[in-house]
Design a protein around this motif. Structure first.
Motif, PDB file in Angstrom:
ATOM      1  N   ALA A 114     100.533  -7.845  -0.609  1.00 31.00           N
ATOM      2  CA  ALA A 114     100.738  -6.588  -0.070  1.00 31.00           C
ATOM      3  C   ALA A 114      99.659  -5.616   1.027  1.00 31.00           C
ATOM      4  CB  ALA A 114     101.523  -5.413  -1.081  1.00 31.00           C
ATOM      5  N   PHE A 115      98.601  -5.640  -0.180  1.00 36.18           N
ATOM      6  CA  PHE A 115      97.474  -4.874   0.753  1.00 36.18           C
ATOM      7  C   PHE A 115      96.836  -5.124   1.629  1.00 36.18           C
ATOM      8  CE2 PHE A 115      97.539  -2.365  -3.869  1.00 36.18           C
ATOM      9  CZ  PHE A 115      98.778  -1.647  -2.770  1.00 36.18           C
ATOM     10  N   THR A 116      96.745  -6.652   1.357  1.00 39.08           N
ATOM     11  CA  THR A 116      95.636  -7.627   2.485  1.00 39.08           C
ATOM     12  C   THR A 116      96.194  -8.765   3.704  1.00 39.08           C
ATOM     13  OG1 THR A 116      95.581  -9.503   1.167  1.00 39.08           O
ATOM     14  CG2 THR A 116      93.757  -8.355   0.502  1.00 39.08           C
ATOM     15  N   GLY A 117      97.423  -8.222   3.501  1.00 38.50           N
ATOM     16  CA  GLY A 117      98.084  -9.022   4.609  1.00 38.50           C
ATOM     17  C   GLY A 117      97.623 -10.204   4.539  1.00 38.50           C
ATOM     18  N   ASP A 118      97.331 -11.383   3.860  1.00 34.83           N
ATOM     19  CA  ASP A 118      96.081 -11.677   4.079  1.00 34.83           C
ATOM     20  C   ASP A 118      97.163 -13.662   3.123  1.00 34.83           C
ATOM     21  OD1 ASP A 118      93.588 -11.335   4.378  1.00 34.83           O
ATOM     22  OD2 ASP A 118      93.261 -11.525   2.524  1.00 34.83           O
ATOM     23  N   THR A 119      97.326 -14.899   4.287  1.00 33.70           N
ATOM     24  CA  THR A 119      97.762 -15.952   4.186  1.00 33.70           C
ATOM     25  C   THR A 119      97.126 -16.485   2.328  1.00 33.70           C
ATOM     26  OG1 THR A 119      98.078 -15.410   6.645  1.00 33.70           O
ATOM     27  CG2 THR A 119      99.141 -17.505   5.488  1.00 33.70           C
ATOM     28  N   ILE A 120      98.237 -16.840   1.908  1.00 36.93           N
ATOM     29  CA  ILE A 120      98.567 -17.647   1.354  1.00 36.93           C
ATOM     30  C   ILE A 120      98.349 -19.449   1.549  1.00 36.93           C
ATOM     31  CG2 ILE A 120      98.224 -16.343  -1.083  1.00 36.93           C
ATOM     32  CD1 ILE A 120      99.895 -17.613  -1.754  1.00 36.93           C
ATOM     33  N   GLY A 121      98.257 -21.029   0.894  1.00 36.03           N
ATOM     34  CA  GLY A 121      98.543 -22.048   1.368  1.00 36.03           C
ATOM     35  C   GLY A 121      99.387 -22.068   0.319  1.00 36.03           C
TER      36      GLY A 121
END
Length: 266
Positions: free
Chosen positions: A168-175
């Motif tokens: 939530a804090f980074t908004g990064d995508t994970i595979g």
């Protein structure tokens, strides 16, 4: 106008496909939201349905909100702050209230990107299996907004506060591999096999009596916010109902007689 949700019946299993591949199944139209609400209302009344599979057509599961509508402040993103608050409450927030609270077990077959509200939608389901090509992101912060549809409640309950905070804090995508490692999904398979695997799992679930499935899911839901003693009281009440169903008697007799049970949802 074609419906957003394509619904197919496979015996006691219902397959639901989000069908707007040109928008990556984005959720931004009031009509789309109402289709989810109406679908859940119908499923709640249909005692013959024992499992549901939710997936998306095209390359994405669900890309979340329509960013062009956000940019233009159109559709569900139009209006004053007060109007937007009511739009969320009376709009997309009706999906978690309807879908998450549905007593029928739901499997999310995540065929591609599950981003923002799309990830939250997958988290409203009981079990998630995914294509090896799937990706996931709790990406609201990257757009300067917050999870508005229950993600802040759903995601930590699945993967824990630290990992949910990271997403939530980074908004990064994970595979897909990371999603499996973190427990966000329970199984990975090839894109070609995803629907088959999801339907087979749903059919395994649907082999069990419908009343027991619905009561069991309700106990799991209630157990997330009840004390143990309160849950035990509810379990005793549900169990007393289950013991007096015809399907319970049929299950016991079939077990003793070493035959396949014939459940009638009674």
């Amino acid at each position: 106008m074609n419906p957003f949700l394509q619904v197919e019946r496979h015996g006691a299993v219902v397959m639901v496909r989000m069908n707007s591949p040109e928008t990556r199944n984005a959720l931004s139209e009031p009509g789309q939201i109402q289709e989810f609400v109406d679908l859940c209302a119908g499923l709640r009344r249909d005692q013959s349905v024992r499992a549901v599979v939710l997936t998306g057509n095209g390359k994405a599961f669900c890309a979340g909100g329509n960013i062009k509508d956000m940019q233009n402040r159109e559709g569900i993103f139009a209006g004053s702050p007060y109007e937007l608050r009511d739009t969320y409450r009376n709009g997309i927030q009706q999906i978690p209230l309807a879908l998450y609270e549905l007593d029928i077990p739901i499997i999310a077959a995540v065929n591609g990107a599950a981003i923002g509200a799309g990830l939250d939608l997958a988290c409203m389901c009981d079990i998630r299996i995914a294509s090896e090509k799937a990706v996931f992101a709790e990406s609201f912060v990257k757009l300067g907004i917050v999870p508005g549809d229950g993600g802040a409640w759903l995601l930590p309950r699945i993967i824990g506060i630290p990992k949910a905070s990271l997403m939530a804090f980074t908004g990064d995508t994970i595979g897909a591999d990371k999603a499996l490692e973190w427990g966000l999904v329970e199984q990975l398979c090839s894109a070609e096999e995803l629907e088959t695997e999801a339907l087979e799992l749903a059919q395994r679930i649907a082999q069990n009596p419908g009343h027991a499935l619905r009561l069991c899911k309700r106990l799991l839901r209630e157990g997330q916010h009840m004390r143990l003693d309160s849950l035990l009281e509810l379990s005793a009440a549900y169990q007393s109902l289950a013991h007096h169903t015809q399907d319970h008697s049929e299950a016991v007799n079939a077990f003793v007689e070493k035959r396949k049970p014939n459940f009638k949802d009674q």
